[in-house]
Scaffold this motif. Structure first.
Motif, PDB file in Angstrom:
ATOM      1  N   ASP A  33       9.044   4.023   7.252  1.00 33.92           N
ATOM      2  CA  ASP A  33       7.846   4.815   7.552  1.00 33.92           C
ATOM      3  C   ASP A  33       7.184   5.315   6.267  1.00 33.92           C
ATOM      4  N   LYS A  34       7.993   5.786   5.311  1.00 37.19           N
ATOM      5  CA  LYS A  34       7.424   6.273   4.047  1.00 37.19           C
ATOM      6  C   LYS A  34       6.753   5.147   3.273  1.00 37.19           C
ATOM      7  N   ALA A  35       7.402   3.988   3.251  1.00 40.07           N
ATOM      8  CA  ALA A  35       6.799   2.854   2.553  1.00 40.07           C
ATOM      9  C   ALA A  35       5.491   2.447   3.214  1.00 40.07           C
ATOM     10  N   THR A  36       5.494   2.410   4.535  1.00 38.55           N
ATOM     11  CA  THR A  36       4.283   2.030   5.269  1.00 38.55           C
ATOM     12  C   THR A  36       3.150   3.004   5.007  1.00 38.55           C
ATOM     13  N   ASP A  37       3.451   4.286   5.073  1.00 40.93           N
ATOM     14  CA  ASP A  37       2.421   5.302   4.861  1.00 40.93           C
ATOM     15  C   ASP A  37       1.840   5.210   3.457  1.00 40.93           C
ATOM     16  N   ALA A  38       2.698   5.030   2.455  1.00 39.69           N
ATOM     17  CA  ALA A  38       2.214   4.946   1.074  1.00 39.69           C
ATOM     18  C   ALA A  38       1.351   3.706   0.864  1.00 39.69           C
ATOM     19  N   ILE A  39       1.746   2.586   1.471  1.00 40.13           N
ATOM     20  CA  ILE A  39       0.948   1.364   1.356  1.00 40.13           C
ATOM     21  C   ILE A  39      -0.431   1.568   1.969  1.00 40.13           C
ATOM     22  N   ARG A  40      -0.484   2.198   3.126  1.00 40.68           N
ATOM     23  CA  ARG A  40      -1.772   2.442   3.778  1.00 40.68           C
ATOM     24  C   ARG A  40      -2.660   3.346   2.917  1.00 40.68           C
ATOM     25  N   ARG A  41      -2.045   4.348   2.290  1.00 42.85           N
ATOM     26  CA  ARG A  41      -2.841   5.329   1.550  1.00 42.85           C
ATOM     27  C   ARG A  41      -3.464   4.757   0.281  1.00 42.85           C
ATOM     28  N   THR A  42      -3.003   3.613  -0.182  1.00 46.22           N
ATOM     29  CA  THR A  42      -3.679   2.985  -1.319  1.00 46.22           C
ATOM     30  C   THR A  42      -5.056   2.461  -0.924  1.00 46.22           C
ATOM     31  N   GLU A  43      -5.241   2.189   0.375  1.00 42.84           N
ATOM     32  CA  GLU A  43      -6.469   1.581   0.909  1.00 42.84           C
ATOM     33  C   GLU A  43      -6.752   0.216   0.278  1.00 42.84           C
ATOM     34  N   ALA A  44      -5.689  -0.420  -0.219  1.00 46.28           N
ATOM     35  CA  ALA A  44      -5.857  -1.701  -0.903  1.00 46.28           C
ATOM     36  C   ALA A  44      -5.126  -2.834  -0.194  1.00 46.28           C
ATOM     37  N   PHE A  45      -4.546  -2.552   0.981  1.00 45.58           N
ATOM     38  CA  PHE A  45      -3.787  -3.547   1.723  1.00 45.58           C
ATOM     39  C   PHE A  45      -4.281  -3.623   3.157  1.00 45.58           C
ATOM     40  N   GLY A  46      -4.044  -4.778   3.766  1.00 41.60           N
ATOM     41  CA  GLY A  46      -4.219  -4.876   5.195  1.00 41.60           C
ATOM     42  C   GLY A  46      -3.112  -4.138   5.919  1.00 41.60           C
ATOM     43  N   ALA A  47      -3.114  -4.185   7.224  1.00 40.09           N
ATOM     44  CA  ALA A  47      -2.133  -3.443   8.018  1.00 40.09           C
ATOM     45  C   ALA A  47      -0.720  -3.924   7.705  1.00 40.09           C
ATOM     46  N   ALA A  92       0.765   1.916  -5.277  1.00 40.50           N
ATOM     47  CA  ALA A  92      -0.449   1.777  -6.087  1.00 40.50           C
ATOM     48  C   ALA A  92      -0.231   0.786  -7.226  1.00 40.50           C
ATOM     49  N   GLN A  93       0.941   0.856  -7.858  1.00 44.28           N
ATOM     50  CA  GLN A  93       1.242  -0.073  -8.952  1.00 44.28           C
ATOM     51  C   GLN A  93       1.330  -1.502  -8.431  1.00 44.28           C
ATOM     52  N   ALA A  94       1.938  -1.681  -7.267  1.00 45.29           N
ATOM     53  CA  ALA A  94       2.018  -3.018  -6.687  1.00 45.29           C
ATOM     54  C   ALA A  94       0.631  -3.568  -6.387  1.00 45.29           C
ATOM     55  N   ALA A  95      -0.244  -2.729  -5.869  1.00 47.56           N
ATOM     56  CA  ALA A  95      -1.610  -3.182  -5.571  1.00 47.56           C
ATOM     57  C   ALA A  95      -2.313  -3.639  -6.840  1.00 47.56           C
ATOM     58  N   ARG A  96      -2.113  -2.907  -7.933  1.00 45.67           N
ATOM     59  CA  ARG A  96      -2.756  -3.299  -9.202  1.00 45.67           C
ATOM     60  C   ARG A  96      -2.201  -4.614  -9.737  1.00 45.67           C
ATOM     61  N   ALA A  97      -0.927  -4.908  -9.413  1.00 44.64           N
ATOM     62  CA  ALA A  97      -0.293  -6.112  -9.941  1.00 44.64           C
ATOM     63  C   ALA A  97      -0.548  -7.346  -9.090  1.00 44.64           C
ATOM     64  N   LEU A  98      -1.132  -7.173  -7.911  1.00 49.18           N
ATOM     65  CA  LEU A  98      -1.326  -8.292  -6.996  1.00 49.18           C
ATOM     66  C   LEU A  98      -2.744  -8.858  -7.058  1.00 49.18           C
ATOM     67  N   ALA A 115     -10.119  -4.648  -2.104  1.00 47.42           N
ATOM     68  CA  ALA A 115     -10.606  -3.278  -2.258  1.00 47.42           C
ATOM     69  C   ALA A 115      -9.978  -2.623  -3.484  1.00 47.42           C
ATOM     70  N   PRO A 116     -10.680  -1.688  -4.133  1.00 51.20           N
ATOM     71  CA  PRO A 116     -10.079  -0.967  -5.262  1.00 51.20           C
ATOM     72  C   PRO A 116      -8.927  -0.093  -4.780  1.00 51.20           C
ATOM     73  N   VAL A 117      -8.011   0.192  -5.695  1.00 50.25           N
ATOM     74  CA  VAL A 117      -6.842   0.992  -5.370  1.00 50.25           C
ATOM     75  C   VAL A 117      -7.206   2.472  -5.389  1.00 50.25           C
ATOM     76  N   ARG A 118      -6.906   3.152  -4.294  1.00 44.42           N
ATOM     77  CA  ARG A 118      -7.085   4.597  -4.271  1.00 44.42           C
ATOM     78  C   ARG A 118      -6.010   5.225  -5.148  1.00 44.42           C
ATOM     79  N   PRO A 119      -6.362   6.193  -6.026  1.00 51.32           N
ATOM     80  CA  PRO A 119      -5.354   6.797  -6.898  1.00 51.32           C
ATOM     81  C   PRO A 119      -4.210   7.399  -6.090  1.00 51.32           C
ATOM     82  N   ALA A 120      -2.968   7.231  -6.600  1.00 50.11           N
ATOM     83  CA  ALA A 120      -1.782   7.763  -5.913  1.00 50.11           C
ATOM     84  C   ALA A 120      -1.760   9.280  -5.993  1.00 50.11           C
TER      85      ALA A 120
END
Length: 276
Positions: free
Chosen positions: A188-202, A130-136, A271-276
């Motif tokens: 897998d954990k990194a991938t899942d967390a990135i997806r759950r932000t709903e702020a990144f592509g696949a 989530a923090q990375a999404a906000r910084a990008l 897209a806006p960042v979904r709260p972590a």
């Protein structure tokens, strides 16, 4: 440096073991000298995938990744939790802010890429993504990566025997090398967390194979830079170094390690960042 007692269970998640995460700065000069770098193919792909040159290096340590990116033409800001590591990185002119990434304040700044080499497992995956999404910036790249190194099976078994003999109460240390498959859970954990932000592509998985030969002294030099080393105490570490050194001598005085650099990469959408 605190020493973990065998009867104390280790946290199930690496980012919960803050005493391990913050142990690397006890000898930043050795860390910077001994830790392996990253292959040119990875750096080239990072630069090509990012929309611009402004990079945030999360957990930058002594600046190994940052210097490689700077040499590739990037402008790099580091974030590092350990002030000792940050001070070492600054010696080479790198700009580093001392903070835990999860609570770091970007102060309105955005970047073309957020990268993390050999560090993301020390960061809460959900809060970090989530923090990375906000910084990008939209179109920006998040890339987190690790070096997975495997010597020959014979050498790996010789090293494991040293650990079985020296620290039998800590079986997790008896696997002293990591294959790319060993990083599957982290990826897998990194991938899942990135997806759950709903702020990144696949998210994509990248792999880069390379090889490095070590002398006996070079291999022994890097062993104390591992996260577990600072928790074992100097006497235990002395025995490990002696045993590993004898194993390398018996094998001819050197070894070759086959590395695979494994990465998860994803592109920031608008897209806006979904709260972590």
């Amino acid at each position: 440096m605190p020493t973990s007692r065998p009867e104390e269970p280790l946290p199930s998640e690496p980012h919960q073991a803050r005493q391990w995460a913050e142990s690397f700065g006890s000898d930043p000069e050795r860390y910077d000298r001994a830790r392996p770098r990253y292959p040119d193919a990875l750096l080239e792909r990072l630069v090509a995938a990012a929309p611009g040159p402004d990079v945030l290096d999360v957990g930058c340590g002594t600046g190994i990744v940052a210097r490689q990116l700077r040499a590739a033409g990037c402008r790099v800001l580091g974030v590092e939790i350990d002030p000792r590591m940050a001070d070492w990185a600054r010696r080479d002119g790198l700009e580093v802010e001392v903070a835990a990434f999860e609570s770091w304040d970007p102060a309105g700044r955005t970047f073309d890429a957020v990268v993390s080499g050999q560090t993301w497992h020390w960061i809460d995956p959900a809060a970090g993504a989530a923090q990375a999404a906000r910084a990008l910036r939209p179109g920006g790249l998040l890339a987190v990566f690790w070096n997975a190194g495997v010597p020959s099976p014979e050498m790996a078994e010789a090293f494991a025997e040293v650990y079985r003999r020296t620290v039998p109460e800590l079986p997790m240390l008896q696997k002293v090398t990591a294959s790319p498959q060993g990083y599957t859970a982290l990826l897998d954990k990194a991938t899942d967390a990135i997806r759950r932000t709903e702020a990144f592509g696949a998210p994509e998985r990248w792999e880069f194979d390379w090889r490095r030969s070590y002398t006996r002294d070079e291999w022994l030099d890097q062993l104390p830079t591992s996260g577990f080393a600072g928790q074992l105490g100097p006497e235990v570490m002395r025995k490990i170094l002696a045993g590993v050194g004898e194993a390398i001598d018996a094998a001819g005085g050197g070894l070759t390690v086959d590395y695979t650099t494994v990465a998860i990469a994803a592109t920031r959408t608008d897209a806006p960042v979904r709260p972590a």
